[in-house]
Design a protein around this motif. Structure first.
Motif, short mmCIF file in Angstrom:
data_model
loop_
_atom_site.label_atom_id
_atom_site.label_comp_id
_atom_site.label_asym_id
_atom_site.label_seq_id
_atom_site.Cartn_x
_atom_site.Cartn_y
_atom_site.Cartn_z
N ASP A 132 0.84 -1.21 0.00
CA ASP A 132 0.00 0.00 0.00
C ASP A 132 0.86 1.25 0.00
N MET A 133 1.90 1.24 0.87
CA MET A 133 2.78 2.39 1.02
C MET A 133 3.44 2.73 -0.32
N ARG A 134 3.93 1.70 -1.01
CA ARG A 134 4.60 1.92 -2.29
C ARG A 134 3.62 2.52 -3.30
N LYS A 135 2.45 1.90 -3.37
CA LYS A 135 1.45 2.35 -4.34
C LYS A 135 1.04 3.80 -4.05
N ALA A 136 0.82 4.10 -2.75
CA ALA A 136 0.33 5.43 -2.38
C ALA A 136 1.33 6.53 -2.71
N HIS A 137 2.62 6.18 -2.72
CA HIS A 137 3.63 7.23 -2.90
C HIS A 137 4.31 7.22 -4.27
N GLU A 138 3.92 6.26 -5.12
CA GLU A 138 4.51 6.14 -6.46
C GLU A 138 4.54 7.48 -7.21
N ARG A 139 3.37 8.14 -7.23
CA ARG A 139 3.19 9.38 -7.96
C ARG A 139 4.12 10.47 -7.40
N LEU A 140 4.32 10.44 -6.07
CA LEU A 140 5.13 11.46 -5.42
C LEU A 140 6.62 11.22 -5.67
N VAL A 141 7.01 9.94 -5.71
CA VAL A 141 8.40 9.62 -6.01
C VAL A 141 8.73 10.13 -7.42
N ALA A 142 7.76 9.96 -8.34
CA ALA A 142 7.94 10.46 -9.70
C ALA A 142 8.10 11.99 -9.70
N LYS A 143 7.48 12.64 -8.71
CA LYS A 143 7.57 14.10 -8.62
C LYS A 143 8.82 14.54 -7.85
N GLY A 144 9.65 13.59 -7.44
CA GLY A 144 10.91 13.96 -6.80
C GLY A 144 10.99 13.72 -5.31
N LEU A 145 10.03 12.97 -4.75
CA LEU A 145 10.06 12.70 -3.31
C LEU A 145 11.34 11.94 -2.95
N ASN A 146 12.08 12.45 -1.95
CA ASN A 146 13.31 11.77 -1.54
C ASN A 146 13.48 11.78 -0.03
N ASP A 147 14.64 11.31 0.44
CA ASP A 147 14.91 11.18 1.88
C ASP A 147 14.70 12.49 2.65
N SER A 148 15.06 13.62 2.01
CA SER A 148 14.94 14.90 2.74
C SER A 148 13.48 15.20 3.07
N HIS A 149 12.55 14.77 2.18
CA HIS A 149 11.13 15.02 2.43
C HIS A 149 10.60 14.11 3.53
N VAL A 150 11.07 12.86 3.53
CA VAL A 150 10.67 11.94 4.61
C VAL A 150 11.18 12.48 5.94
N ASP A 151 12.41 12.99 5.95
CA ASP A 151 12.96 13.62 7.17
C ASP A 151 12.04 14.74 7.64
N ALA A 152 11.59 15.58 6.70
CA ALA A 152 10.74 16.73 7.05
C ALA A 152 9.42 16.25 7.66
N VAL A 153 8.84 15.20 7.08
CA VAL A 153 7.56 14.69 7.59
C VAL A 153 7.74 14.16 9.02
N ILE A 154 8.82 13.42 9.25
CA ILE A 154 9.05 12.85 10.59
C ILE A 154 9.31 13.99 11.59
N GLU A 155 10.02 15.02 11.13
CA GLU A 155 10.27 16.18 11.99
C GLU A 155 8.94 16.87 12.35
#
Lengths: 322, 121
Positions: B65-88
């Protein structure tokens, strides 16, 4: 005894089985994701029967009052007739009571329906022309007071439904309606809570219904009604609303006309965002085009309003659903 | 010992956190663009689902589910720095709600455990 009826077809449901599993087993392509009552993607509506309370956890009071429930955690013990959340349900016949111009391009259509069409003010229905052509329109009437169902309809030049309404509808004419749909209703508002009703164009229709419902039920908190139009002519209930503020001291009417530079000139969303400040405590009703509703929802939320306290009715272009 | 989800207050805690967390995320210039044009109700339901998972509560969210839900965002450039921001942002939200530092760290660790699925690594 059939426990589950889906779009009028009987579906077999095993003892203890949830509705979603039964639908999927019957090869119905029901949307779903988390299967634990969290994500709400399996939302359905019971048009007959009462879903168990456990199947309505996390839904708004308005949704609960209207029979919405989560199929993945719904194990019915009494019969339910259900439809997908966005579906209007069965059609029934209505008769045109009257049709009047409210402004240059807005008409008021009043329909008689027998037996009584059950709805809450602020919901919408599907109006269906002879050849199956259907459009959604909001309900501006109050079932407790009006013997008819009232819709405010903007006529679009060249629109198929607009042409049907302008050229073919006359008192006595029969047509079909289905519904009601939508959760933009007064249910769940506290009588002392501030209310902000914000809309443009015929977004005023559901707001008038909600306003009359609130006043009839003795709402005590302040009510601010913002109505926006492109031209002065578009404030099609201006005099009526102005008179209403004289009778109800807790009602404030804020008209805004885009093309005007006078005291009522300006953008309705900007006016509402500027004036609203009791945000977390205010019940918001947002009605109109996608852009207006989207902007208001986002900006009010970022300013501190709660999404749970926002009821919306978004008007989408013909053919794109709603 | 009670689960982290129970210690935080179960569904009530998720309810308290979900709007505050979403507001924080939408106002965060590093990641706000990923939320442009999304349906806010749908998104809030997803946030609720995510928080239930991050709190270690009952949720059937899977890696798939996680992979599917974020596929479109990864294509838009989602990377580690964004995951860091969300956790922060998530940690900040929990601190605002008065959650203890130990629990904040546990939630952050649970959220971090799905990083690979979110980013399709």
């Amino acid at each position: 005894m059939t426990l589950l009826t889906y779009r009028e077809a009987a579906i077999e449901i095993e003892p203890g089985e949830d509705v979603l599993s039964a639908l999927l087993r019957a090869e119905i392509d029901a949307p779903h994701s988390c299967r634990s009552g969290v994500c709400q993607s399996c939302l359905h509506r019971a048009v007959e029967g009462n879903p168990p309370a456990a199947a309505q956890q996390g839904l708004s009071n308005a949704q609960k009052a209207l029979g919405y429930f989560l199929a993945c955690v719904c194990v019915p013990d009494t019969p339910l007739t259900i439809v997908p959340a966005q579906e209007a349900g069965t059609r029934s016949e209505a008769v045109v009571h009257s049709i009047d111009r409210l402004s240059g391009d807005v008409v008021r259509l009043r329909l008689e329906h027998d037996p009584v069409f059950a709805y809450r003010p602020g919901q919408f229905l599907e109006l269906i022309a002879d050849d199956g052509l259907g459009r959604h329109y909001s309900l501006a009437s109050l079932p407790e007071e009006d013997p008819f169902v009232e819709l405010h309809i903007r006529l679009h030049p060249g629109g198929r439904m607009s042409r049907f309404i302008a050229e073919e509808l006359a008192p006595g004419r029969r047509l079909h309606i289905a519904g009601p749909l939508g959760t933009c209703i007064y249910e769940g508002v506290d009588p002392d809570q501030p209310m902000a009703l914000i809309g443009s164009g015929t977004g005023l229709a559901p707001l008038i219904g909600v306003l009359r419902d609130a006043l009839r039920r003795g709402h005590r908190g302040p009510i601010r009604l913002y109505h926006g139009a492109r031209e002065r002519d578009g404030l099609y209930l201006h005099d009526h609303l102005w008179a209403l503020t004289k009778r109800h001291t807790n009602l404030h009417y804020v008209p805004r006309v885009l093309s005007d530079s006078g005291p009522h000139g300006g953008d309705v969303a900007a006016a509402a965002l500027e004036h609203e400040n009791a945000l977390p405590h205010t019940a918001f009703f947002l009605c109109g085009g996608e852009k207006l509703v989207g902007r208001l929802k986002r900006d009010l939320f970022l300013k501190g309003a709660s999404l749970k306290q926002m009821r919306t009715d978004t008007f989408l272009p013909a053919g794109s659903g709603r | 010992m009670a689960s982290l989800y129970e210690r935080l207050g179960g569904e009530k805690a998720v309810d308290a956190a979900v709007e505050l967390f979403y507001r924080t995320v939408l106002a965060d210039g590093r990641i706000a663009r990923f939320f442009e044009g999304v349906n806010m109700e749908d998104q809030l339901a997803k946030q609720k689902s995510f928080l239930t998972m991050a709190f270690g509560g009952p949720n059937k969210y899977t890696g798939k589910d996680m992979r599917k839900a974020h596929e479109r965002l990864v294509a838009k450039g989602l990377n580690d720095s964004h995951v860091d921001a969300v956790i922060e942002d998530l940690s900040r939200t929990l601190r605002q709600l008065g959650v203890g530092e130990k629990e904040v760290q546990e939630v952050a660790a649970l959220a971090n455990s799905v990083r690979g699925d979110v980013l399709n690594h």
